[in-house]
Write a protein that holds these residues in place. Structure first.
Motif, PDB file in Angstrom:
ATOM      1  N   GLY A  16      -0.895  -6.927  12.761  1.00 31.43           N
ATOM      2  CA  GLY A  16      -0.021  -8.065  13.012  1.00 31.43           C
ATOM      3  C   GLY A  16      -0.154  -8.599  14.419  1.00 31.43           C
ATOM      4  N   TYR A  94       9.416 -11.704  -1.058  1.00 30.61           N
ATOM      5  CA  TYR A  94       9.180 -10.462  -0.330  1.00 30.61           C
ATOM      6  C   TYR A  94       8.963  -9.251  -1.233  1.00 30.61           C
ATOM      7  CZ  TYR A  94      10.849 -13.204   3.635  1.00 30.61           C
ATOM      8  OH  TYR A  94      10.998 -14.177   4.599  1.00 30.61           O
ATOM      9  N   TYR A 143       7.736  -4.027  -0.789  1.00 33.13           N
ATOM     10  CA  TYR A 143       8.429  -4.961   0.097  1.00 33.13           C
ATOM     11  C   TYR A 143       7.458  -5.373   1.188  1.00 33.13           C
ATOM     12  CZ  TYR A 143      11.468  -6.892   3.665  1.00 33.13           C
ATOM     13  OH  TYR A 143      12.032  -7.724   4.611  1.00 33.13           O
ATOM     14  N   SER A 145       6.237  -8.059   4.424  1.00 39.02           N
ATOM     15  CA  SER A 145       6.733  -8.952   5.461  1.00 39.02           C
ATOM     16  C   SER A 145       6.227 -10.369   5.211  1.00 39.02           C
ATOM     17  CB  SER A 145       6.264  -8.458   6.833  1.00 39.02           C
ATOM     18  OG  SER A 145       4.855  -8.612   6.947  1.00 39.02           O
ATOM     19  N   LYS A 146       6.619 -11.302   6.067  1.00 37.81           N
ATOM     20  CA  LYS A 146       6.106 -12.654   5.985  1.00 37.81           C
ATOM     21  C   LYS A 146       4.629 -12.658   6.359  1.00 37.81           C
ATOM     22  CE  LYS A 146       6.983 -17.353   7.644  1.00 37.81           C
ATOM     23  NZ  LYS A 146       7.823 -18.203   8.538  1.00 37.81           N
ATOM     24  N   ARG A 152      -0.813  -9.306   5.909  1.00 32.08           N
ATOM     25  CA  ARG A 152       0.580  -9.160   5.473  1.00 32.08           C
ATOM     26  C   ARG A 152       0.895  -7.683   5.232  1.00 32.08           C
ATOM     27  NH1 ARG A 152       3.645 -11.669   0.105  1.00 32.08           N
ATOM     28  NH2 ARG A 152       5.706 -11.847   1.083  1.00 32.08           N
ATOM     29  N   TYR A 154       3.084  -4.221   4.434  1.00 29.53           N
ATOM     30  CA  TYR A 154       4.135  -3.946   3.448  1.00 29.53           C
ATOM     31  C   TYR A 154       4.406  -2.439   3.391  1.00 29.53           C
ATOM     32  CZ  TYR A 154       0.461  -2.296   0.298  1.00 29.53           C
ATOM     33  OH  TYR A 154      -0.581  -1.600  -0.260  1.00 29.53           O
ATOM     34  N   CYS A 188      -1.467  -2.975   3.899  1.00 30.76           N
ATOM     35  CA  CYS A 188      -1.573  -4.310   4.465  1.00 30.76           C
ATOM     36  C   CYS A 188      -2.505  -5.138   3.594  1.00 30.76           C
ATOM     37  CB  CYS A 188      -2.102  -4.250   5.904  1.00 30.76           C
ATOM     38  SG  CYS A 188      -2.105  -5.854   6.748  1.00 30.76           S
TER      39      CYS A 188
END
Length: 246
Positions: A16, A94, A143, A145-146, A152, A154, A188
């Motif tokens: 990220g 999400y 779940y 993330s944005k 992304r 998770y 990810c």
């Protein structure tokens, strides 16, 4: 193996930080699909926690009895690999629900040791290569993330019932046909031009006693029974690194 897991784990946390808003997004609408399929391949390491019964009274060949303590343990983490398919349903921006049937191939090296140095050779020590072939069907909630650029991260958690296809009647220890794992992990999404790549690291913990406790009584070789009776419970666990292609 451990260094590979560490590298993937570090990548999932750091990715990220490298994403930039100006990155051109690959497949910008892929996460809007209500349902999609994919395939998976991966590797894993297995371990098994065994509950030893402690001292047991054993009848020797001459008819006398003796108390021995045989300790049993899986003395190494053993490697394996897994392949399968997946179907994933989008719940909202999400959350997603994933079903992933898969095959797990591996083995476990079991060591049996008698703590009494005066024990006869037939009761001194044994080893067993316990092969395992599992059919699993993971059911997970994801779940995420944005999305940031083409990445992304998770987290996920779920249950994985398994069917054990391995086991021989002349094995010292034998596992039951069915087991259930709780699994949790993180991963990810990497959005490529033509597909989405998802590396995932998860931890699986067996929820039931997977040991066939009636197996010892069915053994034809009586010299194997003290080793088979040295354990009363077995709980499996795995660390799994999987690559999903969606």
């Amino acid at each position: 193996m451990k260094s590979l897991f560490s590298f993937i784990l570090a990548s999932l946390f750091c990715v990220g930080a490298f994403a930039q808003d100006r990155t051109v997004q690959n497949r910008p609408y892929t996460d809007l699909r209500p349902f999609h399929f994919g395939i998976l391949v991966g590797t894993h390491i297995q371990d098994m926690e065994l509950l030893n019964v402690g001292p047991q009274t054993i009848t020797l060949d001459d008819g006398s009895t003796q108390s021995y303590t045989i300790t049993t343990d899986q003395d190494t983490w053993d490697n394996g690999f897994n392949v399968g398919v997946l179907g994933e349903a989008r719940l909202n921006d999400y959350f997603a629900f994933r079903i992933a049937p898969a095959l797990y191939f591996g083995s476990r090296h079991i060591a049996f040791r008698n703590n009494d140095p005066q024990a006869p050779d037939s009761l001194r020590s044994r080893t067993q290569n316990l092969k395992t072939i599992y059919i699993s069907c993971s059911a997970d909630i994801i779940y995420a993330s944005k999305r940031a650029g083409n990445h992304r991260p998770y987290i996920m958690a779920g249950l994985s019932p398994v069917i054990n296809l391995s086991g021989k009647n002349d094995d010292i220890l034998k596992l039951k046909r069915y087991d259930v794992y709780f699994e949790t992990g993180l991963g990810c999404d990497f959005y490529m031009p033509f597909f989405k790549l998802r590396p995932e690291l998860k931890f699986m913990f067996g929820l039931t006693n997977s040991l066939d406790t009636n197996h010892a009584a069915r053994l034809r070789d009586a010299t194997m029974r003290p080793f088979a009776n040295s354990v009363s419970q077995a709980h499996s666990k795995m660390i799994v690194l999987t690559f999903y292609f969606e």
